[in-house]
Design an enzyme around this catalytic site. Structure first.
Site, mmCIF file in Angstrom:
data_model
loop_
_atom_site.group_PDB
_atom_site.id
_atom_site.type_symbol
_atom_site.label_atom_id
_atom_site.label_comp_id
_atom_site.label_asym_id
_atom_site.label_seq_id
_atom_site.Cartn_x
_atom_site.Cartn_y
_atom_site.Cartn_z
ATOM 1 N N ASP A 294 30.657 -23.176 1.543
ATOM 2 C CA ASP A 294 30.553 -21.745 1.829
ATOM 3 C C ASP A 294 29.240 -21.154 1.320
ATOM 4 O O ASP A 294 28.474 -21.818 0.611
ATOM 5 C CB ASP A 294 31.743 -20.985 1.213
ATOM 6 C CG ASP A 294 32.006 -21.337 -0.246
ATOM 7 O OD1 ASP A 294 31.152 -22.008 -0.860
ATOM 8 O OD2 ASP A 294 33.052 -20.949 -0.771
ATOM 9 N N ASN B 256 43.454 -16.842 -7.280
ATOM 10 C CA ASN B 256 44.473 -16.432 -6.301
ATOM 11 C C ASN B 256 44.802 -17.557 -5.318
ATOM 12 O O ASN B 256 45.449 -17.327 -4.308
ATOM 13 C CB ASN B 256 44.017 -15.168 -5.548
ATOM 14 C CG ASN B 256 42.740 -15.389 -4.728
ATOM 15 O OD1 ASN B 256 42.250 -16.507 -4.612
ATOM 16 N ND2 ASN B 256 42.202 -14.320 -4.165
ATOM 17 N N HIS C 91 42.575 -19.392 -3.627
ATOM 18 C CA HIS C 91 41.664 -19.608 -2.494
ATOM 19 C C HIS C 91 40.889 -20.918 -2.632
ATOM 20 O O HIS C 91 40.649 -21.403 -3.732
ATOM 21 C CB HIS C 91 40.734 -18.405 -2.248
ATOM 22 C CG HIS C 91 39.604 -18.215 -3.200
ATOM 23 N ND1 HIS C 91 39.382 -17.040 -3.878
ATOM 24 C CD2 HIS C 91 38.591 -19.030 -3.570
ATOM 25 C CE1 HIS C 91 38.301 -17.154 -4.608
ATOM 26 N NE2 HIS C 91 37.797 -18.344 -4.448
ATOM 27 N N GLU D 254 40.640 -16.833 1.697
ATOM 28 C CA GLU D 254 41.456 -15.971 0.847
ATOM 29 C C GLU D 254 42.926 -16.047 1.250
ATOM 30 O O GLU D 254 43.249 -16.510 2.345
ATOM 31 C CB GLU D 254 40.952 -14.524 0.989
ATOM 32 C CG GLU D 254 39.532 -14.319 0.486
ATOM 33 C CD GLU D 254 39.442 -14.198 -1.033
ATOM 34 O OE1 GLU D 254 40.304 -14.750 -1.739
ATOM 35 O OE2 GLU D 254 38.492 -13.555 -1.508
HETATM 36 C C1 GLP Z 1 34.269 -19.103 -5.549
HETATM 37 C C2 GLP Z 1 33.954 -20.228 -4.572
HETATM 38 C C3 GLP Z 1 35.033 -21.292 -4.559
HETATM 39 C C4 GLP Z 1 35.376 -21.680 -5.983
HETATM 40 C C5 GLP Z 1 35.932 -20.483 -6.722
HETATM 41 C C6 GLP Z 1 36.337 -20.801 -8.159
HETATM 42 O O1 GLP Z 1 34.965 -18.043 -4.987
HETATM 43 N N1 GLP Z 1 33.752 -19.762 -3.242
HETATM 44 O O2 GLP Z 1 34.579 -22.400 -3.817
HETATM 45 O O3 GLP Z 1 36.310 -22.725 -5.985
HETATM 46 O O4 GLP Z 1 34.938 -19.491 -6.737
HETATM 47 O O5 GLP Z 1 35.214 -20.787 -8.979
HETATM 48 P P1 GLP Z 1 35.157 -21.324 -10.451
HETATM 49 O O6 GLP Z 1 35.130 -22.800 -10.355
HETATM 50 O O7 GLP Z 1 33.880 -20.770 -10.997
HETATM 51 O O8 GLP Z 1 36.355 -20.809 -11.158
#
Ligand code: GLP
Length: 262
Positions: free
Chosen positions: A82, A151, A153, A158
């Site tokens: 993404d 959440n 995702h 989402e």
């Molecule tokens: C973002 C990314 C996700 C990631 C998530 C969790 O929203 N788009 O790909 O998994 O954050 O991030 P973190 O690993 O920093 O908790």
């Protein structure tokens, strides 16, 4: 490493391997071992990559392994999940910048074979369609790395995302914008939209490696592993996939009841 990593099972879902690791460092090493094995078995692997803080430790381990000659990235290609939209790739908060800094600049990957959706494309719908085509042309993803949002995702899919979607533009939820604002100067600087592989694109990967650490992920991990597949918890679709690794730490595993150490 034996006692530091435990395989958890629920006695029925043999398609899912849940490795619970003592701490983040152990988790990062375990995840790096799985990732490197994929590349060693198939040097021209197509790798799906993720950003966020969760995989950073794994990327550090992979850099060490690459420098030690234990894994060779010269023939792989990669597709990131993404990117924020709109955002230029030179922006330090862009996921392209993140990947260059946290992995690509320190390993022997051919940068021309690394792909991150272009969050600054003039025609973003075309960019999304072209991205899926590029994944397909490369032969599909062999191993997809995922983090997980609090959440539930995955990528930027989402809650309430359709399970079959290809790469597409998404509106970020308020809690995701808030969680990700820690990387930006102010919350108003966080883009409100993103371009993300859809759950359909992710699910088509031949194997999946999800990493999660900390108490903040415990509820999402429980809902994913112990609930029924539910679009309100996007990661729960993984229960239906034939080849998934969860590599998580004890805190992220702390609410599991059905999954127990073997
Ligand atoms: C973002 C990314 C996700 C990631 C998530 C969790 O929203 N788009 O790909 O998994 O954050 O991030 P973190 O690993 O920093 O908790």
């Amino acid at each position: 490493m034996k006692t530091e990593v435990k395989l958890y099972t629920n006695g029925k879902d043999k398609n899912i391997r849940v490795y619970v690791c003592k701490d983040y460092e152990t988790l990062s090493k375990k995840a790096a071992t799985i990732f490197a094995s994929q590349v060693n078995l198939k040097p021209e692997s197509v790798l799906g990559l993720a950003t966020g803080s969760s995989p950073i430790g794994m990327y550090k381990e992979l850099i060490k392994m690459n420098k030690a000659g234990e894994v060779d990235f010269s023939k792989v290609s990669s597709f990131n999940l993404d990117e924020y939209y709109p955002l230029e790739e030179t922006n330090e908060q862009s996921y392209r910048y993140f990947m260059n800094q946290n992995l690509f600049k320190d390993i022997n990957i051919d940068i021309s074979r690394t792909h991150v959706p272009n969050g600054n494309a003039a025609d973003i719908e075309k960019e999304a369609a072209d991205y899926d085509k590029a994944v397909a042309d490369a032969g599909g993803i062999d191993l997809q790395v995922l983090g997980i949002g609090g959440n539930g995702h995955i990528g930027f899919n989402e809650p309430d995302s359709t399970f079959v979607l290809p790469t597409h533009v998404v509106n970020l939820k308020e809690d995701t914008i808030k969680a990700n604002s820690r990387f930006f100067a102010t919350i108003d600087d966080v883009p409100k939209r993103a371009i993300s592989m859809g759950i359909g694109t992710i699910f088509a990967a031949r194997s999946i490696l999800l990493v999660a650490s900390g108490k903040g992920k415990a509820e999402a991990i429980k809902a994913t592993l112990e609930g029924n597949p539910d679009p309100m918890v996007p990661a729960s679709v993984l229960k239906l996939h034939s080849n998934v690794y969860f590599v998580i730490d004890e805190e992220a595993a702390s609410l599991l009841e059905e999954y127990k150490p073997e």
